[in-house]
Design a protein around this motif. Structure first.
Motif, short mmCIF file in Angstrom:
data_model
loop_
_atom_site.label_atom_id
_atom_site.label_comp_id
_atom_site.label_asym_id
_atom_site.label_seq_id
_atom_site.Cartn_x
_atom_site.Cartn_y
_atom_site.Cartn_z
N UNK A 94 0.84 -1.21 0.00
CA UNK A 94 0.00 0.00 0.00
C UNK A 94 0.87 1.25 0.00
N UNK A 95 1.89 1.25 0.84
CA UNK A 95 2.81 2.39 0.91
C UNK A 95 3.48 2.65 -0.45
N UNK A 96 3.99 1.60 -1.07
CA UNK A 96 4.67 1.76 -2.37
C UNK A 96 3.67 2.22 -3.44
N UNK A 97 2.46 1.65 -3.41
CA UNK A 97 1.46 2.04 -4.40
C UNK A 97 1.05 3.49 -4.28
N UNK A 98 0.95 4.00 -3.06
CA UNK A 98 0.58 5.40 -2.86
C UNK A 98 1.73 6.33 -3.24
N UNK A 99 2.97 5.91 -2.89
CA UNK A 99 4.14 6.70 -3.27
C UNK A 99 4.22 6.81 -4.80
N UNK A 100 3.92 5.70 -5.48
CA UNK A 100 3.99 5.68 -6.94
C UNK A 100 2.98 6.65 -7.57
N UNK A 101 1.97 7.05 -6.80
CA UNK A 101 0.99 8.00 -7.33
C UNK A 101 1.26 9.43 -6.83
N UNK A 102 2.54 9.67 -6.49
CA UNK A 102 3.03 11.00 -6.13
C UNK A 102 2.39 11.57 -4.86
N UNK A 103 2.03 10.71 -3.94
CA UNK A 103 1.56 11.18 -2.64
C UNK A 103 2.73 11.30 -1.68
N UNK A 104 2.56 12.04 -0.60
CA UNK A 104 3.67 12.30 0.33
C UNK A 104 4.14 11.01 1.01
N UNK A 105 5.42 10.97 1.32
CA UNK A 105 6.02 9.76 1.89
C UNK A 105 5.46 9.46 3.28
N UNK A 106 5.42 10.49 4.13
CA UNK A 106 4.96 10.26 5.51
C UNK A 106 3.49 9.87 5.55
N UNK A 107 2.67 10.56 4.76
CA UNK A 107 1.25 10.24 4.73
C UNK A 107 1.01 8.83 4.20
N UNK A 108 1.75 8.44 3.17
CA UNK A 108 1.60 7.08 2.61
C UNK A 108 2.05 6.04 3.63
N UNK A 109 3.13 6.37 4.35
CA UNK A 109 3.61 5.43 5.37
C UNK A 109 2.57 5.25 6.48
N UNK A 110 1.94 6.35 6.89
CA UNK A 110 0.91 6.24 7.93
C UNK A 110 -0.31 5.48 7.43
N UNK A 111 -0.67 5.67 6.17
CA UNK A 111 -1.82 4.95 5.62
C UNK A 111 -1.56 3.44 5.59
#
Length: 582
Positions: A198-215
């Motif tokens: 999930x973290x990698x998929x969100x990062x790949x869509x140009x979302x913030x690193x910390x927010x993706x990590x928390x998600x």
């Protein structure tokens, strides 16, 4: 301690320490369950060798491999769903809220509507796609993750003891805590994988690193927390079904606490008492409170330690709360009475759950309309799900089939009771009496089919009440009840698939779960992914008239009823032709 002292200790009913012998007479008095649990230590002592290293964890590695092999379909399917929900929602953000004005208006509308806050949680920041998925799907993703976690660990612990498979494994070299620890390790490993992807998929869509990590961490930690809840529940009761009920009640309570806390400022502290609330209180993409993740981490450690400690205080197949003996002379003389005794609790629980859900859906109708009144793209997505009538009718026509798919889960469980009674060897005892297979299969089938009608009536009535509570016209009551009851033939088709699977073999009872999973995927994700009509039409719920708002069409309902009848009849015949427990 000498062997004579050890024999005296076991003879008084106490437990002999690991690694010391238990005499044959004491094994006979204490029963094969304890004797089998002590088998590795006993064998080492007889051989004159040192006890195996690892104590209660002996065999964890081998048991973990076995559990992962059994979960080779279970986990990939659930992981796909849990990962896909936030990832595909990112793509719909630009479509739903294309301008800054739309996003600001949506934030204000959500903040001022307690019903929307209760259902979806607080919208901290809808100016970014990350903040949108944090509001729109994070709560539901965490709820689903919690359900998967508790079901998985109970399946590998209490259900294994209930069916006698764990006792068979314990007759070999297997530690006391091996099953529990292996189940937790496997569940934790899969939850970590889901969080990382999930973290990698969100990062790949140009979302913030910390927010993706928390998600990603929110999904992972919620799954782990409820795996711990399931592990503790498995120690409390002797039956897997009761353990699922206890853990499921905790999950429902967590969702309710979050809903109450988010919808009212006066009791906002309640959100901090809910594992689902922790996920949203971490505020991914809207402040990024990374310290919040420490709360579930501590709870996971506490629940795991509690489960291990409780398991250490009971015998194999026993529980902290022992089952009560029934009356010496039973009062149920018919199969109908037995089926009612087994099925009524589930139907009442489902009725209460769908009543709450229906009231919430009716209550947020006005809030949804406020969000979409100036949003053409959002209305277009809703129309793909619910037709092209008036916007309020389209909303109900889109949301009612989702409720119907959820209600179909009750029917799968009701007819699945035939298979579970068979695998737990109680069905064979019933069929050994004057009870025929037609009575045994038919009574559970009646509860599945009749339960669908009851649940849809409850859903329709409470949806109408929720809508009326917002000031709607009383004329909407009957159209809403009619729209929910029209879903019954589609539910019957899913139940028919389950009946076919149970009829062919107890092991194929999973066929019903596959069918409801496909329908759920198409209903929730299909419109967002814009799947082709050929794929969407696989779901029977797609062929029900889009009520309210559209004209009533009887032909599709008749065809669905005939299909359900054929599936059920084939399953009925197959059940009469096969061996029980085959």
């Amino acid at each position: 301690m000498s062997s004579r002292q050890t024999e005296r200790t076991a003879g008084r009913g106490g437990r002999a320490p690991q690694g010391e012998p238990v005499s044959r007479p004491d094994q006979e008095r204490t029963g094969s369950r304890y004797a089998s649990a002590s088998a590795p230590a006993t064998r080492s002592a007889k051989d004159g060798t040192r006890p195996a290293k690892g104590g209660g964890l002996v065999g964890v590695r081998h048991l973990l491999r076995l559990q992962l092999r059994r979960d080779r379909l279970w986990w990939p399917i659930w992981a796909f769903c849990l990962i896909l929900m936030p990832l595909v929602t990112v793509g719909s953000y630009e479509t739903l809220y294309p301008t800054a004005a739309d996003r600001a208006g949506a934030t204000a509308d959500v903040a001022s509507n307690p019903s929307l806050l209760a259902v979806y949680g607080p919208a901290y920041d809808l100016s970014t796609s990350g903040g949108f998925i944090s509001w729109r799907v994070l709560g539901y993703t965490c709820t689903l993750a919690g359900l998967v976690g508790l079901l998985t660990i109970i399946r590998h612990t209490r259900v294994e003891e209930e069916t006698g498979r764990l006792e068979l494994l314990r007759s070999g070299v297997l530690g006391r805590h091996a099953s529990l620890v292996a189940g937790l390790l496997g569940t934790f490993a899969w939850s970590l994988l889901i969080g990382v992807v999930t973290f990698v998929g969100l990062i790949a869509q140009d979302l913030s690193t910390t927010g993706s990590l928390l998600t990603g961490a929110a999904t992972t930690l919620t799954l782990m927390v409820f795996a711990g809840v399931g592990a503790v529940a498995a120690q409390i009761t002797e039956h897997g079904r009761t353990a699922r009920g206890i853990a499921g009640a905790v999950l429902g309570g967590a969702f309710l606490l979050r809903a109450l806390g988010d919808s009212s400022d006066g009791v906002s502290f309640l959100s901090w008492l809910s594992p689902i609330g922790w996920a949203q209180q971490a505020r991914p993409y809207a402040g990024d409170r990374t310290w919040v993740v420490l709360i579930p981490v501590l709870i996971i450690v506490a629940l795991t330690a509690t489960a291990v400690a409780l398991e250490n205080r009971r015998d194999l197949t026993a529980s902290l709360i022992p089952s009560r003996l029934g009356p010496a002379r039973g009062s149920m003389s018919t199969m109908a009475a037995l089926a009612a005794r087994l099925q009524r609790g589930s139907l009442v629980a489902w009725s209460v759950g769908l009543a709450i859900g229906g009231f919430a859906i009716g209550g947020i109708a006005d809030g949804i309309l406020d969000l979409l009144k100036d949003n053409k793209d959002g209305q277009e997505i809703l129309q793909r799900m619910g037709g092209s009538g008036a916007l309020i009718d389209t909303y109900f026509a889109a949301i009612i089939p989702l409720m119907a798919v959820i209600a179909a889960v009750h029917g799968i469980g009701a007819i699945g009771r035939v298979a579970s009674e068979e695998t737990e060897q109680r069905g064979e005892l019933v069929l050994a009496t004057a009870t025929s297979r037609s009575q045994f299969f038919g009574q559970h089938l009646l509860w599945a089919l009749g339960g669908a009608i009851v649940l849809m009536l409850v859903t329709g009535a409470t949806t109408a009440l929720g809508y009326l509570a917002t000031g709607a016209d009383a004329d909407q009551i009957m159209p809403l009840i009619g729209a929910t009851v029209a879903q019954v033939p589609a539910i019957w088709v899913v139940i028919g698939v389950a009946a076919l699977g149970v009829g062919v073999s107890a092991r194929l009872s999973l066929l019903g779960w596959v069918a409801v999973g496909v329908c759920m995927f198409i209903a929730w994700i299909g419109p967002i992914l814009q799947l082709p009509d050929a794929v969407m039409d696989v779901s029977p719920f797609r062929h029900v008239p889009t009520l309210p708002g559209a004209d009533m069409e009887w032909l599709p309902l008749i065809i669905l009823t005939v299909i359900a009848g054929v599936l059920t009849a084939v399953g009925w015949v197959a059940y009469h032709r096969r061996d029980v427990a085959a």
